[in-house]
Design a protein around this motif. Structure first.
Motif, PDB file in Angstrom:
ATOM      1  N   ALA A  61      -3.783  14.623   1.638  1.00 53.29           N
ATOM      2  CA  ALA A  61      -3.346  12.638   1.128  1.00 53.29           C
ATOM      3  C   ALA A  61      -3.168  11.928   1.394  1.00 53.29           C
ATOM      4  O   ALA A  61      -3.236  10.841   2.389  1.00 53.29           O
ATOM      5  CB  ALA A  61      -4.692  13.050  -0.450  1.00 53.29           C
ATOM      6  N   VAL A  62      -1.619  12.200   1.185  1.00 56.36           N
ATOM      7  CA  VAL A  62      -0.271  11.292   2.096  1.00 56.36           C
ATOM      8  C   VAL A  62      -0.765  11.008   2.725  1.00 56.36           C
ATOM      9  O   VAL A  62      -0.984   9.057   3.811  1.00 56.36           O
ATOM     10  CB  VAL A  62       0.874  12.078   1.492  1.00 56.36           C
ATOM     11  CG1 VAL A  62       1.538  10.667   2.338  1.00 56.36           C
ATOM     12  CG2 VAL A  62       1.013  12.702   0.341  1.00 56.36           C
ATOM     13  N   VAL A  63      -0.759  12.019   3.946  1.00 58.85           N
ATOM     14  CA  VAL A  63      -1.589  10.773   5.764  1.00 58.85           C
ATOM     15  C   VAL A  63      -2.618  10.447   6.015  1.00 58.85           C
ATOM     16  O   VAL A  63      -2.663   9.165   6.153  1.00 58.85           O
ATOM     17  CB  VAL A  63      -1.172  12.204   7.131  1.00 58.85           C
ATOM     18  CG1 VAL A  63       0.426  12.774   6.750  1.00 58.85           C
ATOM     19  CG2 VAL A  63      -1.921  13.363   6.389  1.00 58.85           C
ATOM     20  N   HIS A  64      -3.975  10.884   5.636  1.00 53.43           N
ATOM     21  CA  HIS A  64      -5.151  10.419   4.698  1.00 53.43           C
ATOM     22  C   HIS A  64      -4.700   8.695   5.062  1.00 53.43           C
ATOM     23  O   HIS A  64      -5.370   8.318   5.162  1.00 53.43           O
ATOM     24  CB  HIS A  64      -5.841  10.738   4.636  1.00 53.43           C
ATOM     25  CG  HIS A  64      -6.320  12.409   5.240  1.00 53.43           C
ATOM     26  ND1 HIS A  64      -5.917  12.948   6.155  1.00 53.43           N
ATOM     27  CD2 HIS A  64      -5.848  13.669   4.820  1.00 53.43           C
ATOM     28  CE1 HIS A  64      -5.973  13.977   6.805  1.00 53.43           C
ATOM     29  NE2 HIS A  64      -6.246  14.651   5.831  1.00 53.43           N
ATOM     30  N   LEU A  65      -4.770   8.979   3.357  1.00 53.87           N
ATOM     31  CA  LEU A  65      -4.313   7.345   2.106  1.00 53.87           C
ATOM     32  C   LEU A  65      -3.637   6.443   3.546  1.00 53.87           C
ATOM     33  O   LEU A  65      -3.639   5.341   3.506  1.00 53.87           O
ATOM     34  CB  LEU A  65      -4.571   7.373   1.401  1.00 53.87           C
ATOM     35  CG  LEU A  65      -5.272   8.179  -0.118  1.00 53.87           C
ATOM     36  CD1 LEU A  65      -4.283   8.100  -0.883  1.00 53.87           C
ATOM     37  CD2 LEU A  65      -6.449   7.710   0.547  1.00 53.87           C
ATOM     38  N   LEU A  66      -2.518   6.966   3.652  1.00 45.80           N
ATOM     39  CA  LEU A  66      -1.482   5.620   4.179  1.00 45.80           C
ATOM     40  C   LEU A  66      -2.276   5.196   5.637  1.00 45.80           C
ATOM     41  O   LEU A  66      -1.793   4.271   5.724  1.00 45.80           O
ATOM     42  CB  LEU A  66      -0.823   6.421   4.927  1.00 45.80           C
ATOM     43  CG  LEU A  66       0.947   6.791   3.976  1.00 45.80           C
ATOM     44  CD1 LEU A  66       1.973   7.837   4.271  1.00 45.80           C
ATOM     45  CD2 LEU A  66       0.896   5.759   3.219  1.00 45.80           C
ATOM     46  N   ALA A  67      -3.102   6.116   6.449  1.00 44.47           N
ATOM     47  CA  ALA A  67      -3.722   5.588   7.878  1.00 44.47           C
ATOM     48  C   ALA A  67      -4.947   4.626   7.006  1.00 44.47           C
ATOM     49  O   ALA A  67      -5.083   3.900   7.678  1.00 44.47           O
ATOM     50  CB  ALA A  67      -4.600   7.129   8.611  1.00 44.47           C
ATOM     51  N   LEU A  68      -5.373   5.298   5.833  1.00 43.81           N
ATOM     52  CA  LEU A  68      -6.611   4.202   5.293  1.00 43.81           C
ATOM     53  C   LEU A  68      -6.251   2.755   5.218  1.00 43.81           C
ATOM     54  O   LEU A  68      -6.595   2.204   5.616  1.00 43.81           O
ATOM     55  CB  LEU A  68      -7.128   5.582   4.227  1.00 43.81           C
ATOM     56  CG  LEU A  68      -8.230   3.817   3.603  1.00 43.81           C
ATOM     57  CD1 LEU A  68      -9.879   4.183   5.170  1.00 43.81           C
ATOM     58  CD2 LEU A  68      -8.954   4.363   2.941  1.00 43.81           C
ATOM     59  N   ALA A  69      -4.796   2.710   4.787  1.00 42.60           N
ATOM     60  CA  ALA A  69      -4.323   1.566   4.317  1.00 42.60           C
ATOM     61  C   ALA A  69      -4.552   1.223   5.362  1.00 42.60           C
ATOM     62  O   ALA A  69      -4.037  -0.397   5.439  1.00 42.60           O
ATOM     63  CB  ALA A  69      -3.430   2.108   3.503  1.00 42.60           C
ATOM     64  N   GLY A  70      -3.239   1.625   6.290  1.00 46.13           N
ATOM     65  CA  GLY A  70      -3.041   0.658   7.364  1.00 46.13           C
ATOM     66  C   GLY A  70      -4.650  -0.031   8.069  1.00 46.13           C
ATOM     67  O   GLY A  70      -4.444  -1.165   8.726  1.00 46.13           O
ATOM     68  N   ARG A  71      -5.581   0.572   8.169  1.00 47.83           N
ATOM     69  CA  ARG A  71      -6.743   0.430   8.800  1.00 47.83           C
ATOM     70  C   ARG A  71      -7.163  -0.722   7.844  1.00 47.83           C
ATOM     71  O   ARG A  71      -8.004  -2.009   9.217  1.00 47.83           O
ATOM     72  CB  ARG A  71      -8.029   0.605   8.731  1.00 47.83           C
ATOM     73  CG  ARG A  71      -8.058   2.058   9.355  1.00 47.83           C
ATOM     74  CD  ARG A  71      -8.054   2.368  11.248  1.00 47.83           C
ATOM     75  NE  ARG A  71      -7.875   3.230  11.763  1.00 47.83           N
ATOM     76  CZ  ARG A  71      -8.595   3.546  12.477  1.00 47.83           C
ATOM     77  NH1 ARG A  71      -9.419   3.529  12.626  1.00 47.83           N
ATOM     78  NH2 ARG A  71      -8.701   4.830  12.759  1.00 47.83           N
ATOM     79  N   LEU A  72      -6.802  -0.807   6.204  1.00 50.75           N
ATOM     80  CA  LEU A  72      -7.430  -1.571   5.749  1.00 50.75           C
ATOM     81  C   LEU A  72      -6.456  -3.073   5.438  1.00 50.75           C
ATOM     82  O   LEU A  72      -7.359  -4.274   4.974  1.00 50.75           O
ATOM     83  CB  LEU A  72      -7.588  -1.890   4.577  1.00 50.75           C
ATOM     84  CG  LEU A  72      -9.347  -0.630   4.792  1.00 50.75           C
ATOM     85  CD1 LEU A  72      -9.439   0.006   3.307  1.00 50.75           C
ATOM     86  CD2 LEU A  72     -10.267  -1.444   4.712  1.00 50.75           C
ATOM     87  N   GLY A  73      -5.124  -2.778   6.377  1.00 49.06           N
ATOM     88  CA  GLY A  73      -4.565  -3.890   5.952  1.00 49.06           C
ATOM     89  C   GLY A  73      -3.999  -4.060   4.848  1.00 49.06           C
ATOM     90  O   GLY A  73      -3.130  -4.793   4.227  1.00 49.06           O
ATOM     91  N   VAL A  74      -3.978  -2.667   3.773  1.00 46.85           N
ATOM     92  CA  VAL A  74      -3.419  -2.964   2.338  1.00 46.85           C
ATOM     93  C   VAL A  74      -2.328  -2.499   2.769  1.00 46.85           C
ATOM     94  O   VAL A  74      -1.886  -1.356   3.076  1.00 46.85           O
ATOM     95  CB  VAL A  74      -3.841  -1.495   1.394  1.00 46.85           C
ATOM     96  CG1 VAL A  74      -3.889  -1.483   0.297  1.00 46.85           C
ATOM     97  CG2 VAL A  74      -5.863  -2.356   1.344  1.00 46.85           C
ATOM     98  N   GLU A  75      -1.381  -2.604   1.577  1.00 43.64           N
ATOM     99  CA  GLU A  75       0.894  -2.526   1.045  1.00 43.64           C
ATOM    100  C   GLU A  75       0.204  -1.130   0.891  1.00 43.64           C
ATOM    101  O   GLU A  75       0.235  -1.306  -0.450  1.00 43.64           O
ATOM    102  CB  GLU A  75       1.355  -3.503   1.465  1.00 43.64           C
ATOM    103  CG  GLU A  75       2.456  -2.939   0.981  1.00 43.64           C
ATOM    104  CD  GLU A  75       3.074  -3.883   2.728  1.00 43.64           C
ATOM    105  OE1 GLU A  75       4.303  -3.261   2.743  1.00 43.64           O
ATOM    106  OE2 GLU A  75       2.330  -4.690   2.889  1.00 43.64           O
ATOM    107  N   LEU A  76       0.961  -0.320   1.183  1.00 43.90           N
ATOM    108  CA  LEU A  76       0.887   1.593   0.691  1.00 43.90           C
ATOM    109  C   LEU A  76       2.329   2.035   1.870  1.00 43.90           C
ATOM    110  O   LEU A  76       1.622   1.945   2.713  1.00 43.90           O
ATOM    111  CB  LEU A  76      -0.387   2.201   0.894  1.00 43.90           C
ATOM    112  CG  LEU A  76      -0.440   3.501   0.235  1.00 43.90           C
ATOM    113  CD1 LEU A  76      -0.073   2.394  -1.439  1.00 43.90           C
ATOM    114  CD2 LEU A  76      -1.316   4.328   0.695  1.00 43.90           C
TER     115      LEU A  76
END
Ligand code: FES
Length: 578
Positions: A278-293
């Motif tokens: 989940a770490v790599v997937h959520l970091l990638a998803l946040a990057g798509r949405l411009g959410v700071e993570l």
């Protein structure tokens, strides 16, 4: 052509609402499928993005699920149109389905953006299909809802429940230790996977489905209703209705998936003992949405959240049991003091409203906060001179005596080297050694496979050793367990310090202070890296998608997205096709 939606101008009307040559072309060819005139009256067009495939067995039920989503869309006054996306079967694809997660994301993004649809339902389930679809959809940002495959039925073997993946790893180590015969091992095969659906342990698929639900991106119970349970069909039907409402109310994915929903998801991830993937997937998803993570958020936000869900691989039970115990809403209710109840869901209700009346029906499976399965859960993010970009570990899945450890490195330069030597009688290894595997990161394999939970040497298994510290730039299956340090960043093939670890080097891992250090001087480190850089290995692929991936993939601490895919391009396409 009437405007059937109270004057709302939908995205699809730019294609189907035009009384000209272009409108003729868009409608006429669609009518070849038997669609009547009045379905082009301005109603919401809902794309159903399906990763069904016979070689993705976990998603094999999604053809039927799509039909139930369509019922709900029709009923709510929408036009459902199903389309395929590349399907990624975790157990089938070589060298690893992870290599293709970003390809799926590109496929989904361009299919959504390029077609005249107003909202989308993502049908996925197997490990990489959920994040790949979410990432692609995020970069377009239409109203979007997820329906997951759902977990397969509990495995059964000789009167006991057995778990996807988790018991494969246990049984195969038992065979190597001489504790289980090969015929017994083979006979467990059919009982493990008894229905369509995803792995029914808290592996990556169940983790990602739970995160989707915790983020408000699905209807309640999406994560846990078994794949073959009639209630999954009913939920799919309701999802069809809900996505039409979502379009009419103008609620897009980025309004639901916010920093607040990421924080809720990270805390739920800790309480369920979720997969490190989940770490790599959520970091990638946040990057798509411009959410700071950031990578550290996984550690900081999950601190003090205990393991409440007693599921394999960290605990005992399986996903069917979790559903009957109350599902994810009951888990969220049990840990509500850690959550932000105001985060929005796809229905427009808050996530708090989704769990406020939930009850726990089996306190063995979903524990109360004051009697957790384990006090330490979540993800540990380690740093030090061996992992300047970070590394991760799942403490709930590790043997407690190995949560801090000092040992001598036994180094394998590649997966082939590991397979060739791990069982050689003269391998200089004992239970205090640290197994180090290189060449399994995003660029190195390529695709960062799930080989980080290296099997232990047979000669140690025969002595009764059950766990050792293992370090690599790989990932591990969410169904796996052990004192396994993963995602070392930068990876060896990108010139990270992992590349220069040598046999016999001392490594110190200190869990409480989150430190991972190679005990050599800075000067020695620099000298070894200079030699490595002068003899850099050639890239492992020189053409095709694999080359594109190697040239552009980001490291694990940034989510392994391709650098040019980070962010969003929105949904607007101004130019016509004719
Ligand atoms: Fe598909 Fe586990 S292999 S969900």
């Amino acid at each position: 052509m009437s405007d059937g939606n109270a004057g709302k101008r939908l995205r699809s009307s730019g294609s189907y609402g035009k009384l000209d040559r272009d409108g003729f072309i868009h409608r006429s060819w669609m009518k070849s499928q038997g669609l009547p005139d009045d379905v082009f009256d301005g109603r919401p067009v809902i794309g159903i993005c399906n990763t069904w495939s016979e070689i993705t067995p976990c998603n094999a039920g999604l053809r039927e699920i799509a039909e139930h989503v369509k019922r709900g869309v029709w009923e709510a006054g929408g036009l459902p149109l199903e389309f395929p996306a590349i399907s990624l079967g975790e157990t089938q694809m070589r060298p690893t389905a992870m290599l293709f997660r970003n390809l799926l994301a590109m496929d989904v993004e361009e299919s959504i953006r390029g077609n005249p649809i107003d909202g989308v339902v993502l049908l996925g389930g197997c490990d990489k299909t959920t994040p790949g679809q979410m990432m692609g959809a995020a970069s377009v940002d239409l109203p979007t809802i997820v329906v997951s495959s759902g977990p397969m039925l509990n495995g059964k073997f000789r009167g006991k429940d057995i778990g996807s993946g988790t018991d494969v790893w246990k049984f195969s180590e038992a065979v190597r230790a001489g504790e289980m015969s090969l015929p017994d091992f083979m006979s467990a095969e059919s009982g493990m996977s008894r229905s369509p659906g995803t792995c029914m342990t808290m592996g990556t698929a169940s983790t990602m489905a739970s995160i989707v639900e915790a983020m408000g991106m699905s209807l309640p119970y999406n994560a846990t209703i078994p794949a073959v349970d009639a209630r999954r069909k009913a939920m799919s039907h309701e999802t069809g209705r809900a996505v039409v409402r979502m379009v009419l109310e103008g609620r897009t994915m980025s309004q639901v998936v916010t920093r607040a929903s990421f924080e809720n998801a990270l805390r739920v991830h800790a309480a369920i003992g979720g997969s490190t993937n989940a770490v790599v997937h959520l970091l990638a998803l946040a990057g798509r949405l411009g959410v700071e993570l950031k990578l550290e958020d996984f550690d900081v936000l999950s601190r003090n959240v205990p393991l409440l869900v007693d599921l394999q691989p960290s605990g005992r039970f399986l996903m069917e049991d979790l559903h009957y115990a109350g599902g994810l809403p009951a888990v969220m209710k049990a840990m509500e003091t850690f959550l932000d109840p105001t985060a929005l869901t796809v229905t427009g209700a808050t996530i708090g409203a989704q769990y406020e009346n939930a009850e726990v029906w089996n306190a063995e499976v979903i524990r109360p906060l004051d009697a957790p399965v384990k006090a330490d859960s979540g993800i540990w993010v380690l740093r030090g001179n061996l992992a300047p970009g970070g590394a991760v570990m799942k403490p709930s899945a590790a043997s407690p005596h190995l949560l801090s450890h000092r040992g001598k490195a036994v180094v394998f330069e590649s997966i082939e080297d590991f397979r060739a030597r791990i069982d050689t009688p003269d391998l200089d290894v004992d239970e205090t050694s640290i197994l180090v595997l290189k060449g399994c990161g995003p660029k190195g394999y390529p695709g960062m496979p799930e080989v980080g939970n290296m099997p232990l040497p047979t000669k140690l298994l025969e002595k009764g050793v059950k766990d050792m510290v293992r370090i690599s730039d790989a990932r591990m299956s969410g169904t796996a367990f052990g004192a396994v340090i993963l995602h070392v960043s930068p990876e060896a093939n990108a010139g990270g310090p992992l590349a220069i670890v040598q046999n016999g080097d001392e490594i110190v891992f200190d869990g409480p202070s989150r430190a991972l250090n190679l005990q050599i001087s800075d000067a020695e480190m620099e000298a070894r890296l200079a030699v490595w850089n002068a003899n850099r290995p050639p890239p492992v692929a020189t053409r095709g998608y694999a080359k594109l991936y190697i040239d552009h993939v980001l490291q694990a601490d940034q989510g392994c997205d391709l650098d040019f895919l980070v962010g969003s391009s929105g949904s607007v396409v101004t130019r016509e096709s004719h």
